[in-house]
Design a protein around this motif. Structure first.
Motif, PDB file in Angstrom:
ATOM      1  N   ASP A 183      29.185  -0.216  14.416  1.00 12.10           N
ATOM      2  CA  ASP A 183      27.725   0.211  13.684  1.00 12.10           C
ATOM      3  C   ASP A 183      28.051   0.212  12.261  1.00 12.10           C
ATOM      4  O   ASP A 183      27.264   0.930  11.496  1.00 12.10           O
ATOM      5  CB  ASP A 183      27.266   1.554  14.104  1.00 12.10           C
ATOM      6  CG  ASP A 183      25.811   1.551  13.757  1.00 12.10           C
ATOM      7  OD1 ASP A 183      25.161   0.818  13.705  1.00 12.10           O
ATOM      8  OD2 ASP A 183      25.363   2.779  13.659  1.00 12.10           O
TER       9      ASP A 183
ATOM     10  N   ASP B  83      18.208 -13.105  14.360  1.00  8.41           N
ATOM     11  CA  ASP B  83      19.711 -12.961  14.916  1.00  8.41           C
ATOM     12  C   ASP B  83      20.052 -13.240  16.222  1.00  8.41           C
ATOM     13  O   ASP B  83      20.952 -12.682  16.790  1.00  8.41           O
ATOM     14  CB  ASP B  83      20.013 -11.582  14.273  1.00  8.41           C
ATOM     15  CG  ASP B  83      19.059 -10.578  14.952  1.00  8.41           C
ATOM     16  OD1 ASP B  83      18.227 -10.687  15.869  1.00  8.41           O
ATOM     17  OD2 ASP B  83      19.125  -9.426  14.173  1.00  8.41           O
TER      18      ASP B  83
ATOM     19  N   LEU C 222      23.171  -0.888  19.033  1.00  7.44           N
ATOM     20  CA  LEU C 222      22.720  -1.933  18.805  1.00  7.44           C
ATOM     21  C   LEU C 222      21.406  -2.358  18.354  1.00  7.44           C
ATOM     22  O   LEU C 222      20.491  -1.544  18.776  1.00  7.44           O
ATOM     23  CB  LEU C 222      22.632  -2.637  20.124  1.00  7.44           C
ATOM     24  CG  LEU C 222      22.493  -4.354  20.191  1.00  7.44           C
ATOM     25  CD1 LEU C 222      23.245  -5.034  19.512  1.00  7.44           C
ATOM     26  CD2 LEU C 222      22.265  -4.680  21.696  1.00  7.44           C
ATOM     27  N   THR C 223      21.235  -2.830  17.393  1.00 11.27           N
ATOM     28  CA  THR C 223      19.849  -3.084  16.617  1.00 11.27           C
ATOM     29  C   THR C 223      18.767  -3.736  17.363  1.00 11.27           C
ATOM     30  O   THR C 223      18.986  -4.356  18.117  1.00 11.27           O
ATOM     31  CB  THR C 223      19.878  -3.491  15.080  1.00 11.27           C
ATOM     32  OG1 THR C 223      20.614  -4.971  15.130  1.00 11.27           O
ATOM     33  CG2 THR C 223      20.997  -2.506  14.297  1.00 11.27           C
TER      34      THR C 223
ATOM     35  N   ARG D 117      21.919  -6.510  10.585  1.00  9.77           N
ATOM     36  CA  ARG D 117      21.497  -7.948  10.966  1.00  9.77           C
ATOM     37  C   ARG D 117      20.573  -8.646  10.098  1.00  9.77           C
ATOM     38  O   ARG D 117      19.724  -8.461   9.517  1.00  9.77           O
ATOM     39  CB  ARG D 117      20.714  -7.737  12.361  1.00  9.77           C
ATOM     40  CG  ARG D 117      21.368  -6.580  13.212  1.00  9.77           C
ATOM     41  CD  ARG D 117      22.646  -7.160  13.653  1.00  9.77           C
ATOM     42  NE  ARG D 117      22.560  -8.274  14.319  1.00  9.77           N
ATOM     43  CZ  ARG D 117      22.279  -8.588  15.916  1.00  9.77           C
ATOM     44  NH1 ARG D 117      21.945  -7.475  16.405  1.00  9.77           N
ATOM     45  NH2 ARG D 117      22.008  -9.592  16.304  1.00  9.77           N
TER      46      ARG D 117
ATOM     47  N   ALA E 122      26.919  -8.194  17.395  1.00  7.78           N
ATOM     48  CA  ALA E 122      26.719  -6.763  16.703  1.00  7.78           C
ATOM     49  C   ALA E 122      27.970  -6.486  16.471  1.00  7.78           C
ATOM     50  O   ALA E 122      29.220  -6.929  16.986  1.00  7.78           O
ATOM     51  CB  ALA E 122      25.977  -5.919  17.850  1.00  7.78           C
TER      52      ALA E 122
ATOM     53  N   ASP F  86      23.750 -13.238  21.309  1.00  9.62           N
ATOM     54  CA  ASP F  86      23.553 -11.914  20.689  1.00  9.62           C
ATOM     55  C   ASP F  86      24.927 -11.593  20.266  1.00  9.62           C
ATOM     56  O   ASP F  86      25.850 -11.755  20.664  1.00  9.62           O
ATOM     57  CB  ASP F  86      22.729 -11.030  21.176  1.00  9.62           C
ATOM     58  CG  ASP F  86      22.250  -9.901  20.091  1.00  9.62           C
ATOM     59  OD1 ASP F  86      22.228  -9.973  19.111  1.00  9.62           O
ATOM     60  OD2 ASP F  86      22.026  -8.770  20.641  1.00  9.62           O
TER      61      ASP F  86
END
Length: 416
Positions: free
Chosen positions: A166, A174, A408-409, A170, A162, A160
Motif C-alpha cells: 500500500d 489502471d 486495493l484502490t 494508481r 496493485a 489489474d
C-alpha cells in the motif's frame, strides 16, 4: 531473468460463497494522493483479441518513486473475467521479465476463485519486496494469453495490478481489458433460495425450500454444477440444531433423501447439468425429534454451488431461513393436537407447492421460466448474482488483500 506463472480470476462468492456478493469498492479505499509510488500499465501490443491457446500480448508494468528516499514495493496482479465461470490457474498464462529491475522470481497463491500473483527479487524469500530508488523507477515486461481451457462462457479478460504494501497510488486508467476470440454472449450466474420462515415446521409437517439457478447469456458452463445446503443455528439462539432430514424432489415426482455430509448439518444435492439457463431444485426439510425444542427455533439456510470439474471453488451462494415450532402446543395438519413427534414426513406432498420468499430478502427479482422438468416457475426472492461484469468476483480477494496488510484502490477500466 524470466518468471513464468499462471494466474486466475473470477472470484466467487460470495466471498467465496457469501449470499450477497460485495463489490470491491466496499472494501477498497479511494485512490490516495501523496503516496510515494505510482503504478502505470502500458498499452498491450500487438493489438487484437486473445484466442484460447493462442498468441500473447505484451505490456509494460512500471512503478515510479516520487520521494527522496527508497521505498519498498511488492507488486501484485490478478486477472478477472467477464462471464459466470471461475477461472483456474491453468486458464491464463503470464510471462514476466524484468526490463529496468532486478532479476525476478514469482509466487502464485491460489485462493478461492482466483490466483493472486506476486513477483519478488530472485533468490529472496517469497513476498520480499523490491526497493524502488529515490526519484527512480522499476519496470517489467508482462505477456498475457489465454489457456486452451479458458471457460467458454467467459468473455473479456481484465488484468489489474496493485502494491501489497500500500505504498503506491494508481494511474487514472489502471485496468487492462483484453478482448477474447471467439466472442461469446457471456453473463453472470445467479442463485436464489426461497423459504418460508414465517410458517414453522411442526410434528407431521415439513418446510419447503426451493433453489433457483439462473444463467444469463447464451454460452453455458463447461462442466456440471454441484450444490450443497447447510443449516446453521441462528445468531441469537442457544438451542441446538435438531436432527433434520432433507429430501429432494426427483423427476418422477417422488422425494429422495439427500446425502448428509460427514455428520454435519450439510447435505449434498443432485448435480445440475451444464446446459441449463434456469434450473429449479425443490426440497423439503423435516425434523426427526422435537423434544429438545423449547421455543420457536429459527435456523439459517445457506446454499452454495461450484463446478464439478476444474476450479471447484464455490462461486454461487444464497441464504434463507426456516423456523421449527416447539413440540407442545403444536397441531397436526388436520388440526388435531399432537404430543408425539413424527419421525417420517408425509411422502405424498404436492410437488407444485411454492414456498414464500424468505422474509430476510433485501432485493427482489421476479422470473417466469420453465425448468428441465417442464414445471412452470414464477418466483420472487433474493438473487445472489455472481460474475465479473460488476466486479463482484473481487470481494473475497479484496478482503484477503486487506488481511495481508494491503489496500486495493478503486477500479477503473482501460478499454483499448
Amino acid at each position: 531473468m524470466s518468471a513464468r506463472f499462471a494466474s486466475a480470476a473470477a472470484l466467487t462468492v460470495a466471498a467465496a460463497v457469501g449470499t450477497t456478493l460485495v463489490p470491491l469498492t466496499a472494501y477498497a479505499a479511494p485512490v490516495a494522493s501523496g503516496k510515494p509510488l505510482t503504478i502505470e500499465l502500458g498499452t498491450p501490443a500487438p493489438a487484437g483479441p486473445l484466442a484460447r491457446g493462442g498468441a500473447t500480448e505484451t505490456f509494460t508494468f512500471t512503478v515510479k518513486n516520487s520521494s527522496d528516499k527508497a521505498v519498498d514495493f511488492l507488486p501484485w496482479m490478478v486477472a478477472d473475467s467477464d462471464g459466470a465461470s471461475p477461472v483456474a490457474s491453468s486458464h491464463i498464462v503470464f510471462d514476466v521479465e524484468p526490463v529496468n529491475a532486478p532479476a525476478t522470481d514469482d509466487y502464485v497463491m491460489q485462493q478461492d476463485g482466483s490466483a493472486q500473483g506476486l513477483f519478488y527479487p530472485a533468490g529472496k524469500q517469497k513476498g520480499d519486496p523490491f526497493s524502488v530508488p529515490a526519484k527512480g523507477e522499476l519496470s517489467w515486461k508482462v505477456s498475457v494469453g489465454l489457456g486452451k481451457k479458458y471457460p467458454s462462457n467467459n468473455g473479456n479478460l481484465k488484468l489489474d495490478a496493485a502494491d501489497m504494501l500500500d505504498h503506491a497510488q494508481r494511474e487514472k486508467d489502471d485496468i487492462l481489458v483484453f478482448e477474447t476470440s471467439p466472442k461469446v454472449e457471456s453473463g453472470p450466474a445467479g442463485l436464489r433460495l426461497l423459504s418460508d420462515p414465517k410458517t414453522p415446521i411442526r410434528p407431521g409437517t415439513y418446510g419447503q425450500v426451493s433453489l433457483i439457478h439462473q444463467l444469463k447469456g447464451t454460452a453455458t458452463f463447461d462442466s456440471d454444477l454441484e450444490t450443497t445446503l447447510e443449516v446453521e443455528q441462528g445468531p441469537d439462539d442457544t438451542q441446538a440444531v435438531p436432527q433434520l432430514v432433507v429430501e429432494e424432489l426427483a423427476a418422477d415426482g417422488s422425494y429422495v433423501r439427500a446425502t448428509r455430509i460427514d455428520g454435519q448439518n450439510k447435505w449434498q444435492l443432485s448435480d445440475i447439468g451444464k446446459n441449463f439457463i434456469m434450473h429449479r431444485t425443490t426440497l423439503r426439510v423435516s425434523v426427526v425429534d422435537f423434544k429438545g425444542i423449547q421455543k420457536p427455533l429459527k435456523l439459517k439456510l445457506h446454499a452454495s454451488s461450484s463446478l464439478t470439474e476444474g476450479n471447484r471453488t464455490p462461486f454461487l451462494g444464497a441464504d434463507g431461513a426456516i423456523t421449527i415450532a416447539p413440540e407442545r402446543g403444536t397441531t397436526t395438519p388436520g388440526g388435531t393436537p399432537s404430543a408425539t413427534p413424527s419421525a417420517t414426513p408425509s411422502p405424498t406432498a404436492s410437488a407444485s407447492a411454492s414456498p414464500t420468499p424468505s422474509a430476510s430478502a433485501t432485493t427482489t427479482a421476479t422470473t417466469t421460466a420453465t425448468t428441465g422438468a417442464n414445471i412452470p416457475v414464477t418466483t420472487t426472492g433474493t438473487l445472489a448474482s455472481t460474475g465479473s461484469s460488476d466486479t463482484t468476483w473481487y470481494a473475497a480477494l479484496a478482503a484477503a488483500l486487506i488481511g495481508a496488510g494491503g489496500v486495493l484502490t478503486a477500479l477503473r477500466l482501460r478499454r483499448r
